[in-house]
Structure formats: C-alpha cells, structure tokens
Scaffold this active site. Structure first.
Site, PDB file in Angstrom:
ATOM      1  N   ASP A  13       0.870  -1.164   0.000  1.00  0.00           N
ATOM      2  CA  ASP A  13       0.000   0.000   0.000  1.00  0.00           C
ATOM      3  C   ASP A  13       0.913   1.221   0.000  1.00  0.00           C
ATOM      4  O   ASP A  13       1.757   1.358   0.881  1.00  0.00           O
ATOM      5  CB  ASP A  13      -0.851  -0.029   1.284  1.00  0.00           C
ATOM      6  CG  ASP A  13      -2.146   0.733   1.143  1.00  0.00           C
ATOM      7  OD1 ASP A  13      -2.108   1.842   0.586  1.00  0.00           O
ATOM      8  OD2 ASP A  13      -3.178   0.214   1.602  1.00  0.00           O
ATOM      9  N   ASP A  19      -2.897   4.794  -2.482  1.00  0.00           N
ATOM     10  CA  ASP A  19      -3.928   5.365  -1.632  1.00  0.00           C
ATOM     11  C   ASP A  19      -4.454   6.678  -2.215  1.00  0.00           C
ATOM     12  O   ASP A  19      -3.675   7.510  -2.693  1.00  0.00           O
ATOM     13  CB  ASP A  19      -3.300   5.618  -0.244  1.00  0.00           C
ATOM     14  CG  ASP A  19      -4.318   5.967   0.814  1.00  0.00           C
ATOM     15  OD1 ASP A  19      -5.194   5.125   1.083  1.00  0.00           O
ATOM     16  OD2 ASP A  19      -4.230   7.069   1.391  1.00  0.00           O
ATOM     17  N   GLU A  38      -6.515   3.651  -5.819  1.00  0.00           N
ATOM     18  CA  GLU A  38      -7.739   3.762  -5.022  1.00  0.00           C
ATOM     19  C   GLU A  38      -8.461   5.020  -5.473  1.00  0.00           C
ATOM     20  O   GLU A  38      -7.943   6.137  -5.303  1.00  0.00           O
ATOM     21  CB  GLU A  38      -7.441   3.850  -3.524  1.00  0.00           C
ATOM     22  CG  GLU A  38      -8.736   3.796  -2.708  1.00  0.00           C
ATOM     23  CD  GLU A  38      -8.686   4.500  -1.362  1.00  0.00           C
ATOM     24  OE1 GLU A  38      -9.573   4.229  -0.538  1.00  0.00           O
ATOM     25  OE2 GLU A  38      -7.787   5.330  -1.125  1.00  0.00           O
ATOM     26  N   HIS A  81     -11.293  -2.380   4.024  1.00  0.00           N
ATOM     27  CA  HIS A  81     -11.165  -1.964   5.416  1.00  0.00           C
ATOM     28  C   HIS A  81     -11.853  -0.632   5.718  1.00  0.00           C
ATOM     29  O   HIS A  81     -11.837  -0.180   6.854  1.00  0.00           O
ATOM     30  CB  HIS A  81      -9.674  -1.884   5.779  1.00  0.00           C
ATOM     31  CG  HIS A  81      -8.957  -0.809   5.007  1.00  0.00           C
ATOM     32  ND1 HIS A  81      -8.677  -0.918   3.658  1.00  0.00           N
ATOM     33  CD2 HIS A  81      -8.513   0.411   5.380  1.00  0.00           C
ATOM     34  CE1 HIS A  81      -8.083   0.186   3.249  1.00  0.00           C
ATOM     35  NE2 HIS A  81      -7.961   1.004   4.275  1.00  0.00           N
ATOM     36  N   ASP A  82     -12.397   0.007   4.688  1.00  0.00           N
ATOM     37  CA  ASP A  82     -13.076   1.290   4.896  1.00  0.00           C
ATOM     38  C   ASP A  82     -14.601   1.173   4.846  1.00  0.00           C
ATOM     39  O   ASP A  82     -15.294   2.144   5.155  1.00  0.00           O
ATOM     40  CB  ASP A  82     -12.647   2.299   3.815  1.00  0.00           C
ATOM     41  CG  ASP A  82     -11.180   2.676   3.917  1.00  0.00           C
ATOM     42  OD1 ASP A  82     -10.657   2.736   5.050  1.00  0.00           O
ATOM     43  OD2 ASP A  82     -10.559   2.902   2.858  1.00  0.00           O
TER      44      ASP A  82
HETATM   45  C1  GLC Z   1      -7.728   5.540   2.046  1.00  0.00           C
HETATM   46  C2  GLC Z   1      -7.567   4.403   3.011  1.00  0.00           C
HETATM   47  C3  GLC Z   1      -8.180   4.802   4.317  1.00  0.00           C
HETATM   48  C4  GLC Z   1      -7.433   6.005   4.841  1.00  0.00           C
HETATM   49  C5  GLC Z   1      -7.446   7.133   3.818  1.00  0.00           C
HETATM   50  C6  GLC Z   1      -6.463   8.196   4.170  1.00  0.00           C
HETATM   51  O1  GLC Z   1      -9.044   5.797   1.740  1.00  0.00           O
HETATM   52  O2  GLC Z   1      -8.121   3.240   2.488  1.00  0.00           O
HETATM   53  O3  GLC Z   1      -8.178   3.757   5.245  1.00  0.00           O
HETATM   54  O4  GLC Z   1      -8.021   6.456   6.031  1.00  0.00           O
HETATM   55  O5  GLC Z   1      -7.086   6.672   2.545  1.00  0.00           O
HETATM   56  O6  GLC Z   1      -5.156   7.749   3.939  1.00  0.00           O
END
Ligand code: GLC
Length: 530
Positions: free
Chosen positions: A99, A201, A265, A326-327
């Site tokens: 990641d 990310d 992402e 995980h979100d």
């Molecule tokens: C992404 C991650 C999340 C995090 C955010 C800020 O969305 O998946 O868990 O809080 O980025 O880095």
C-alpha cells in the site's frame, strides 16, 4: 505462450495487517503473523496479497499516516520480517502488493517537521500552505474526508496547511517536482525488494486546483450526513493533472521486470474512473471500481452498472471489481449472510480482477464496538454518522479458543460474538461453509479460463434473477444468481441444460439441469452447458 499479464487472471486478497495474525502477543497483527499464515493464503488460492500500510507511523490513521516511506514500523516487525514474507509468499506463487500512501505524510514525518519549522524552510513547499482567508478563517471551504475543515492553522508560522484527511495527515504538494522524485525513489526501494506492485492510496486526491477555488456546495446534502458531503469536491479532487502522476508512477514500475501492478484507489463513478487507465493506457493498470458496493442489490441495477462500466472501459483496458475493504461495512452486514454467498459468486465470476477483503471469505459481519473500545479517528471525529471503520477491521478468527488463535494477548479490537463458529478451523471442517464456497470458487476460477479471462454477456434478468455467460474460446459457463430469498423457477430463451459445476448449496453441485432451472432462495449456480 500467453501474453496476458498475470494480474488479469488473478485474485487479489487484501490483508489488514493489524487484524490478520499477531505473532508476539501484543494484540496487534504483524508481518511475522502473516508469514505464519502463508500456507493458509496458498490453500485458499489467492494470487496476490495487498497489505495495508506497514511503514513507521504514529498510527493516527493506523498506518495511513506515514513517517518513513522506506521502513517498517516496529509494531509490524522488521525489514528482515518483510523480506522473509516476500520470499515465503513467492515460494507459494503469491505476489505481495504494498500500500503506497503518497497523497499525505504523517505530521511526524521529518519532511513536515522541517516544513512547519519556518516559512523559509526549503521543505516548506513540499506541503500546501496558505494564508488565512478573509476574517482569519481557513483559506477556502474545502472539507476533510475525516470531518471538519481540511485546513489547520499553524500558530508558529501564521499559515494554514491542507489535509484532505486528518490534521495529522498533511497533504504533500505534488506540483513540486522534488516531492515527486523523493516519492518515486521510495517506490524504487520496494520494487528492488521484489514487491509485485502497489495499491496507491487516494490517487484521485493527489492534485488540487492550483487556485484553491471553493468547492460548490452540495445541494443534496442532508443535515446529519458526514461533513465531506457538504461540498462537491470539484476543485479539491480528480483534477486533470493527476493523470500525469499516474503515468509517472507507471513508468517507474516499468523500470523493473516482471509486470509490476499499479492499482489506484479511486472513489468515483465508472465514467470518471476510467480516465485513470491513462489516455494511452499508460496510467494505473487497475483503477479500483467500488461501485458494486453501493449498487442497489437488484438484478436490473447490477446489470446496469456492469453494462455502464463495460461501455466506458477503454479498448485494451482490464476491468476490476471490489465488494469490501477496510473502509466499508462488511458485505455480510450490508446484504445479509445468505446473500453474501451469492455476492461472492458474483465477485468471482464477473469479468475483471477481483479484490477480496480478508474475512469476507469467512462471511464475517461488522462487529459492534462498545464506545470505550472505538479506535477509528474517522468515527470519533464524526460521531453518529456511521463513519467509524472499526466494525469491519476486527481480528480474523482462526480457531475456537477465546482469543481465536489471533493473539495470545488482548486483541486490539473485539472479536465479536460467535467468532468460534466463524473461525477458519470451524469452517474448514464444514463443506457448506462460506470458506469452503470461496475456496471452491477460487479453484474453479483457476481451472476455468472462461471465468477469469473470458468474455462476458448478459443472459437474462428476470425479476430477482441475474444470469450471464462467460466465454473463453469454445468454453462457455453460465452464472445464474437468485438475489432473493424466495425460490425461483427460471427458464431462459437460451437453454441452460447442462451440469451444475458449483452452487452456493454444495449438495446441488453436479446436478443436471434441463430446460428449466429450479433455483433455491439465495442460491447462485455456475452451469457448464451440455
Ligand atoms: C484511504 C484508506 C483509508 C485512509 C485514507 C487516508 O481511503 O483506504 O483507510 O483512512 O485513505 O489515507
């Protein structure tokens, strides 16, 4: 010899390292723990694991606040542990995807410490600083994804800095070429160690409007919704220049042999999302497509989404699907336990690379978190809006002991009631379990190129039933899903007669089907036609 890149026929498995396996009894998962479970990953049959951040971090956002891009946080282990894990996974034919969190650093990163020390600091321009707006308030109306204004005032230098997420996560200035160079070198560090690629990310946040114009207000905002819904992020995200960064990252990956994979992402509609493949297919290989997570769970809506996606997918680009991470709330909590099985069949039979979130193969549900155990800052910052992400981040239950084989200590988040029966151990012994279903699907997907690489065509949408075909060379497979709890008797124009190769009800596997298909409630089947 096939020219298909490995990741097109692959299934990616997301590991949330804090919750996967603890090896040292501190209640938090770690790299040595993942190593202990390497055989499980091979047994399950995934091709790559994406591990959420393991870098040194103050853990304000549980690792998404990075203080050193080329290290390992002691909580997760050592660099030697990391190297062992890469090697152990490779021995099992599994790639490791890291990641990468380039949009922001931790406020504790030495770069930010230097930047905030003085307005004259050579690192000042590595971050986004602005003078106060009229009246001394924030420079504009941009809203943090983690609640409140996206600007925090820095007393020492009298300016505000921008953070798309927590104030502990200041955004880097990606218009600054020195920042880019430093970050690309971090990518090279891990590429040289043999990582299979990166999940980037919040890629769509990385460039913001150069003039920092206000975002327009969102007319459909309803009081009580999370703050970030107040505005439409027209100027604060998804800017055209972001594609240049994706292209540059891709070029860095291509300096290395072995088809390293770049995933972005991106929380956008399919229409906006596909731009991230790059104008010349030189952007990310896979811009995460999260839209199935919000689609109403009705055949017509799902079909409309698939068709809309396929229609905008640029030629030569490969689709990708996600049902949980995980979100987001656990799929079994969103759809119910029975439909979570149907959803697993859908995820693993759609055209495109699927990403499976750890624990979804066990049908884990959101675990209710008592207020005194809540940890996620998003939830703590935005109480009452359902933004807390702890419920979907609870430890994996491995066996039927009190701490589930996850740890010998106190798990950092509760395991949830009934974790014994959801455990890997219990489900391995049950041929009707979610784990058995997931493993059978992964196995079938590996054996049947129609399911991984094949073309996709709709067969029918009849009430609550969605049916489609996957075709590779002469091989055809029908996938028929009952999205309802009531049994269905279906007949399609194209004869379905053949044999059930896999069903959510394993007792039905190998049954013969004639012109009509009797589908049980919440049943999904894969049929090999005669
Ligand atoms: C992404 C991650 C999340 C995090 C955010 C800020 O969305 O998946 O868990 O809080 O980025 O880095």
């Amino acid at each position: 010899m096939s020219t298909t890149p490995w990741w097109q026929a692959s299934v990616i498995y997301e590991i949330y390292p804090r919750s996967f396996q603890d090896s040292d009894g501190d209640g938090v998962g770690d790299l040595a723990g993942i190593l202990e479970r390497a055989d499980y990953l091979a047994w399950l049959g995934v091709d790559a694991v994406w591990i959420c951040p393991i870098y040194p971090s103050p853990m304000a956002d549980f690792g998404y606040d990075v203080a050193d891009y080329t290290g390992v946080d002691p909580l997760f282990g050592t660099m030697a542990d990391f190297d062992h894990l890469v090697a152990a996974l490779h021995e099992r034919g599994i790639r490791l995807i890291l990641d990468f969190v380039p949009n922001h650093t931790s406020e504790k990163h030495p770069w930010f410490q230097e930047a905030r020390a003085s307005g004259e600091s050579p690192r000042r321009d590595w971050y986004l600083w602005r003078d106060p707006g009229p009246g001394g308030g924030p420079p504009n109306n941009w809203v943090s994804q983690a609640g409140g204004s996206a600007w925090t005032f820095d007393e020492a230098t009298g300016q505000y800095y921008y953070h798309a997420f927590l104030k502990e996560q200041p955004d880097l200035n990606w218009r600054n070429p020195t920042v880019r160079r430093a970050m690309y070198d971090a990518l090279r560090f891990w590429l040289a160690k043999g990582v299979g690629g990166f999940r980037v990310d919040v890629l769509w946040h990385m460039i913001k409007d150069a003039g920092f114009r206000d975002d327009p207000l969102n007319p459909s905002y309803v009081e009580g919704e999370p703050d970030f819904r107040r505005v439409r992020p027209v100027h604060s995200a998804d800017q055209p220049e972001v594609h240049e960064i994706a292209r540059e990252m891709r070029a860095v990956l291509e300096e290395y042999p072995g088809e390293r994979l770049l995933i972005g992402e991106i929380y956008l509609s399919v229409e906006r999302l596909v731009a991230y493949y790059g104008a010349d297919r030189d952007g990310v290989h896979l811009p995460f497509n999260f839209n199935l997570m919000w689609a109403p769970w009705r055949p017509a809506a799902i079909l409309a989404l698939i068709e809309a996606y396929e229609a905008v997918l640029p030629a030569g680009c490969w689709p990708t699907w996600v049902l949980g991470n995980h979100d987001q709330a656990r799929v079994a909590s969103r759809l119910g336990r029975a439909q979570a099985r149907v959803a697993m069949v859908l995820l693993l039979t759609l055209r495109g690379t699927p990403t499976l979130y750890n624990g979804d193969e066990l049908g884990l549900e959101n675990v209710p978190i008592p207020p005194e155990r809540a940890r996620d800052p998003f939830g703590l910052n935005m109480p009452g809006t359902g933004q807390g992400r702890d419920p979907q981040r609870t430890p994996i239950p491995w066996d039927q002991t009190a701490t589930a084989g996850f740890t010998t200590g106190e798990p950092w988040l509760p395991l949830g009631d009934g974790h014994e029966s959801r455990s890997v151990e219990a489900q391995k012994a049950d041929p009707e379990s979610m784990l058995a279903l997931t493993r059978a699907l992964l196995d079938l997907r590996r054996r049947e190129r129609a399911l991984s690489l094949g073309d996709w065509h709709t067969l029918a949408v009849a009430g609550d039933v969605l049916a489609f075909v996957r075709i590779f060379e002469q091989r055809r497979l029908f996938v028929v899903l009952n999205l309802d709890a009531v049994p269905k008797n279906v007949r399609f124009e194209e004869s379905l007669s053949g044999r059930i190769e896999l069903s959510t009800d394993p007792k039905r596997t190998h049954d013969h089907v004639g012109d009509r298909l009797e589908l049980d409630g919440d049943e999904a089947v894969i049929i090999v036609p005669r």
